[in-house]
Design a protein around this motif. Structure first.
Motif, short mmCIF file in Angstrom:
data_model
loop_
_atom_site.label_atom_id
_atom_site.label_comp_id
_atom_site.label_asym_id
_atom_site.label_seq_id
_atom_site.Cartn_x
_atom_site.Cartn_y
_atom_site.Cartn_z
N UNK A 1 39.04 48.29 36.41
CA UNK A 1 40.10 47.54 37.08
C UNK A 1 39.71 47.21 38.52
N UNK A 2 39.12 48.19 39.21
CA UNK A 2 38.72 47.96 40.61
C UNK A 2 37.70 46.83 40.71
N UNK B 1 38.39 43.45 42.75
CA UNK B 1 37.48 43.07 43.84
C UNK B 1 36.93 41.66 43.64
N UNK B 2 36.59 41.31 42.41
CA UNK B 2 36.10 39.96 42.12
C UNK B 2 37.15 38.91 42.49
N UNK C 1 47.94 43.34 35.90
CA UNK C 1 46.93 43.80 34.96
C UNK C 1 47.22 43.20 33.59
N UNK C 2 46.27 42.41 33.09
CA UNK C 2 46.43 41.77 31.78
C UNK C 2 45.87 42.67 30.68
N UNK C 3 44.66 43.19 30.91
CA UNK C 3 44.02 44.08 29.93
C UNK C 3 43.43 45.28 30.64
N UNK C 4 43.67 46.46 30.10
CA UNK C 4 43.01 47.66 30.58
C UNK C 4 41.61 47.73 29.96
N UNK D 1 42.47 40.97 35.05
CA UNK D 1 43.60 40.95 35.98
C UNK D 1 43.89 39.52 36.44
N UNK D 2 45.11 39.29 36.84
CA UNK D 2 45.52 38.03 37.48
C UNK D 2 46.00 38.38 38.88
N UNK D 3 45.41 37.73 39.88
CA UNK D 3 45.76 38.01 41.26
C UNK D 3 46.39 36.78 41.90
N UNK D 4 47.55 36.99 42.51
CA UNK D 4 48.24 35.93 43.24
C UNK D 4 48.25 36.27 44.73
N UNK D 5 48.24 35.25 45.57
CA UNK D 5 48.29 35.45 47.02
C UNK D 5 49.74 35.58 47.45
N UNK D 6 50.07 36.67 48.12
CA UNK D 6 51.44 36.89 48.58
C UNK D 6 51.82 35.89 49.67
N UNK D 7 50.94 35.73 50.65
CA UNK D 7 51.21 34.84 51.79
C UNK D 7 50.04 33.90 52.00
#
Length: 206
Positions: free
Chosen positions: A11-12, A16-17, A33-36, A52-58
């Motif tokens: 996951x890390x 990080x990617x 987290x989409x898949x472990x 994982x799917x990462x969104x920008x908060x700000x």
């Protein structure tokens, strides 16, 4: 900034990617987290990577507004924050009755706040390739007109007397105004000397 999906052995690694691709810090990331990750038979067959799917908060504009709003609150100043963005820079304009204190003598305080703002924004958004330009009540445009007229007056005197003139210490942006104002004068040259923050422009006969 778009959302970003990434995979990794852990996951890390996947996270990080994603944050590296988005050019943000982890605290500015909303992570789903989409898949472990899972080990398959013998640790190889059927292994599944973490996803994982990462969104920008700000985004940078929202971050700058919050940063300047906190600064104004700390200094007990009421001001309106307006931001205009183009391909090269983010123009931040602060308007208000008591915001003049943010300019300082010869714009020194303004330049220092702008420097800190740029450093802070780039720490949060390391992929941002735009300059953040801070202005208070259109001070920069008014100062530019004053400096341009000063440059022309000094150039006229240097042309008449044949002696170079050294101007007062200026910020890099102000020195640039002088250089640009006199760049097309055939009998005049300009250069800078000294160390920051006491660096000065010299107007000399060519």
């Amino acid at each position: 900034m778009k959302d970003y999906e990434a995979t990794g052995r852990t996951l890390d690694e996947a996270i990080d990617k994603a944050i590296t691709a988005l050019g943000i810090r982890k605290e500015n990331a909303e992570i789903k987290i989409i898949d472990e990750p899972a080990q398959g038979l013998l640790g190889i067959i059927g292994s599944k990577e973490a996803r994982v799917m990462v969104k920008v908060k700000e985004n940078p504009v929202d971050y700058i507004v919050k940063y300047m709003d906190i600064l104004l609150h700390i200094m007990d100043i009421e001001g309106e924050i307006n931001i205009r963005e183009d391909d090269e820079k983010l123009d931040v304009m602060i308007l208000g009755r008591d915001v003049g204190v943010l300019i300082g003598r010869r714009g020194r305080t303004l330049s220092e706040i702008q420097y800190l703002l740029n450093v802070t924004v780039r720490r949060q958004f390391n992929s941002l390739n735009k300059m953040v330009v801070l202005d208070i009540e259109n001070y920069r445009s008014r100062r530019e007109k004053t400096l341009t007229q000063l440059a022309k007056n000094v150039a006229r005197k240097v042309s008449q007397d044949g002696k170079e003139q050294t101007l007062e210490p200026m910020t890099p942006q102000e020195r640039r105004v002088i250089h640009i104002a006199l760049q097309d004068y055939p009998d005049i040259m300009t250069y800078s000397k000294g160390q920051e923050p006491h660096r000065k422009v010299v107007v000399a006969p060519r």
